[in-house]
Design a protein around this motif. Structure first.
Motif, PDB file in Angstrom:
ATOM      1  N   ASP A  33     -12.434  28.695 -62.130  1.00  0.00           N
ATOM      2  CA  ASP A  33     -12.879  27.444 -61.510  1.00  0.00           C
ATOM      3  C   ASP A  33     -11.731  26.457 -61.370  1.00  0.00           C
ATOM      4  O   ASP A  33     -11.601  25.781 -60.351  1.00  0.00           O
ATOM      5  CB  ASP A  33     -14.020  26.824 -62.329  1.00  0.00           C
ATOM      6  CG  ASP A  33     -15.308  27.634 -62.245  1.00  0.00           C
ATOM      7  OD1 ASP A  33     -15.552  28.242 -61.178  1.00  0.00           O
ATOM      8  OD2 ASP A  33     -16.055  27.670 -63.233  1.00  0.00           O
ATOM      9  N   GLU A  36      -9.515  27.502 -58.388  1.00  0.00           N
ATOM     10  CA  GLU A  36     -10.052  27.124 -57.080  1.00  0.00           C
ATOM     11  C   GLU A  36      -9.978  25.621 -56.865  1.00  0.00           C
ATOM     12  O   GLU A  36      -9.634  25.146 -55.776  1.00  0.00           O
ATOM     13  CB  GLU A  36     -11.504  27.603 -56.952  1.00  0.00           C
ATOM     14  CG  GLU A  36     -11.648  29.103 -56.771  1.00  0.00           C
ATOM     15  CD  GLU A  36     -13.052  29.496 -56.325  1.00  0.00           C
ATOM     16  OE1 GLU A  36     -13.598  28.822 -55.424  1.00  0.00           O
ATOM     17  OE2 GLU A  36     -13.600  30.447 -56.891  1.00  0.00           O
ATOM     18  N   GLU A  37     -10.293  24.858 -57.908  1.00  0.00           N
ATOM     19  CA  GLU A  37     -10.263  23.396 -57.786  1.00  0.00           C
ATOM     20  C   GLU A  37      -8.856  22.895 -57.466  1.00  0.00           C
ATOM     21  O   GLU A  37      -8.668  22.048 -56.583  1.00  0.00           O
ATOM     22  CB  GLU A  37     -10.749  22.768 -59.096  1.00  0.00           C
ATOM     23  CG  GLU A  37     -10.641  21.251 -59.138  1.00  0.00           C
ATOM     24  CD  GLU A  37     -10.918  20.707 -60.530  1.00  0.00           C
ATOM     25  OE1 GLU A  37     -10.306  19.682 -60.888  1.00  0.00           O
ATOM     26  OE2 GLU A  37     -11.718  21.317 -61.267  1.00  0.00           O
ATOM     27  N   CYS A  38      -7.860  23.433 -58.166  1.00  0.00           N
ATOM     28  CA  CYS A  38      -6.481  22.988 -57.954  1.00  0.00           C
ATOM     29  C   CYS A  38      -5.941  23.460 -56.608  1.00  0.00           C
ATOM     30  O   CYS A  38      -5.148  22.758 -55.964  1.00  0.00           O
ATOM     31  CB  CYS A  38      -5.587  23.471 -59.093  1.00  0.00           C
ATOM     32  SG  CYS A  38      -5.985  22.701 -60.680  1.00  0.00           S
ATOM     33  N   GLN A  40      -7.790  23.871 -53.900  1.00  0.00           N
ATOM     34  CA  GLN A  40      -8.410  22.976 -52.922  1.00  0.00           C
ATOM     35  C   GLN A  40      -7.708  21.629 -52.892  1.00  0.00           C
ATOM     36  O   GLN A  40      -7.477  21.053 -51.817  1.00  0.00           O
ATOM     37  CB  GLN A  40      -9.899  22.806 -53.253  1.00  0.00           C
ATOM     38  CG  GLN A  40     -10.727  24.055 -52.992  1.00  0.00           C
ATOM     39  CD  GLN A  40     -12.111  23.988 -53.610  1.00  0.00           C
ATOM     40  OE1 GLN A  40     -12.428  23.049 -54.341  1.00  0.00           O
ATOM     41  NE2 GLN A  40     -12.933  24.990 -53.337  1.00  0.00           N
ATOM     42  N   ASP A  41      -7.346  21.124 -54.070  1.00  0.00           N
ATOM     43  CA  ASP A  41      -6.644  19.849 -54.146  1.00  0.00           C
ATOM     44  C   ASP A  41      -5.282  19.932 -53.454  1.00  0.00           C
ATOM     45  O   ASP A  41      -4.864  18.987 -52.767  1.00  0.00           O
ATOM     46  CB  ASP A  41      -6.468  19.440 -55.612  1.00  0.00           C
ATOM     47  CG  ASP A  41      -5.852  18.070 -55.758  1.00  0.00           C
ATOM     48  OD1 ASP A  41      -6.540  17.089 -55.478  1.00  0.00           O
ATOM     49  OD2 ASP A  41      -4.658  17.992 -56.136  1.00  0.00           O
TER      50      ASP A  41
END
Length: 416
Positions: A33, A36-38, A40-41
């Protein structure tokens, strides 16, 4: 650089680099998770930074570094992340070669990620879905459509798969040679579905997503080098090559879909066809036929026929019957119905479609009424065909396919 140019550069980088960025972050953080979050950032930052500073010479490296720095910032705020913080920090400074024995001699984070997703502890559906989400960047709705399941069901599968990997401590690596066979089925399914999503996108304005096709072919070649004696691996590579040989002729200059029988065979990639056909023969000589080899043989029948009229539809129908014994799915039976309709007449194909419709297995699948419509059209039953095309149009989501069905519908309706 204009806003549109930057947005296009970021969109291109997403298509080409998402899988590599996420795969690298998963390897160095172990947190799916967070990865994916990083990632996207990093892509969000690229929209602002590239507009100001210009597109970097190596977009993938810029995105990976930015995402990794973001992971460091997140881990700094989490006391539990102290050990992992040191590991990520070290990876930023030192990306030197790793022990090849650790990963089956394969130096590729994306291939490691596929084998991690395809660990035998995970259900087969979850293995494929997780890789398509994480490696290819497909959205949950896109994957749900590929599996013909509700979006909420697919979302739960993805959550459970990530939790299983975390709780079981499944490592991100290619397994040693003696463990490869138990993961082969899942890995091949991932590459196949990745190519399918690129070859006939489930949604959007374009029928073909070249980036996904290219990535699937790249991974298939890596697998063939990793497992050269596995006939199904060779069969998959052959299948992708044979399909990809026609990619440039599947839509016209306006983006409209062109059917197989109307494609310009002179524009097909003959080198890919020759390589694919040779791989099919090599694989089948091993005496262990499987679904990918059979599908490749079907594709070879199409691509090696000099003209559409010379296609050996009887052979293709027989191959689909054989494929149905390996893969007893409704989609395979639908494809066989098309082949039977071409070999023995549309009436016989229509009878097989009617049997499928009674089962309800393909309810909501636009190609079921589209196939019925085409067979009816070939029989001259245009009024019935028009109603079937209307039914298919209510279900289709790809814009290029929609335009094709609308054109067929107009052909079936009398001019008033």
């Amino acid at each position: 650089m204009g806003v549109n140019d930057v947005e296009e550069a970021v969109a291109t980088a997403f298509r080409e680099e998402w899988g590599q960025v996420v795969a690298t972050l998963i390897r160095v953080t172990g947190d799916w998770d967070l990865a994916e979050e990083c990632a996207q950032d990093a892509f969000a930052q690229a929209l602002d930074r590239w507009r100001r500073d210009g597109v970097p010479r190596r977009p993938g490296a810029w995105l990976t570094t930015t995402a990794r720095h973001r992971a460091l910032d997140v881990l700094r705020r989490e006391a539990a992340g102290t050990r992992k913080l040191r590991e990520v920090a070290m990876s930023v400074r030192d990306e030197g070669p790793r022990d090849p024995d650790e990963d089956g001699g394969v130096e590729d984070d994306r291939l490691r990620l596929i084998f991690t997703c395809c660990h035998p502890a995970l259900p087969v559906e979850a293995r494929v879905a997780l890789t398509l989400r994480t490696l290819a960047g497909l959205t949950t709705p896109e994957i749900a459509r590929a599996f013909l399941v509700p979006e909420a069901t697919m979302a739960q599968r993805l959550v459970r798969a990530k939790r299983k990997i975390r709780n079981a401590g499944i490592p991100c690596r290619v397994p040693p040679a003696h463990l490869l066979p138990e993961r082969t089925t899942g890995v091949l399914a991932v590459v196949y579905l990745l190519f399918n999503e690129g070859y006939a996108a489930t949604s959007g304005t374009d029928l073909v997503r070249t980036d996904l096709c290219a990535e699937a072919l790249r991974l298939a070649r890596l697998l063939a080098r990793l497992m050269p004696d596995e006939p199904e691996v060779l069969g998959l590579l052959a299948l992708l090559l044979l399909h990809d040989s026609r990619r440039g002729t599947r839509v016209d200059a306006t983006g409209a879909l062109v059917t197989l029988e109307d494609q310009d065979r002179r524009a097909w990639d003959r080198a890919a066809i020759e390589e694919g056909a040779a791989l099919v023969e090599t694989a089948l000589r091993r005496g262990r036929p499987g679904p990918y080899q059979i599908q490749a043989a079907i594709a070879a029948c199409h691509t090696t026929a000099p003209t559409a009229g010379e296609t050996d539809w009887a052979d293709i129908a027989a191959l689909y019957a054989d494929l149905a014994r390996h893969v007893p799915s409704a989609v395979v039976r639908l494809n066989r119905a098309v082949a039977v309709g071409m070999a023995a007449g549309p009436g016989q194909g229509l009878a097989l479609v009617a049997e499928l419709e009674k089962t309800g297995e393909l309810d909501g699948y636009h190609l079921l009424p589209a196939t019925r419509a085409d067979l009816l059209r070939r029989m001259g039953r245009t009024a019935e065909a028009a109603r079937a095309y209307d039914e298919a149009l209510e279900l289709v989501e790809n814009a290029a396919e929609r335009r094709f069905l609308e054109r067929r519908l107009r052909e079936c309706r009398p001019v008033e």
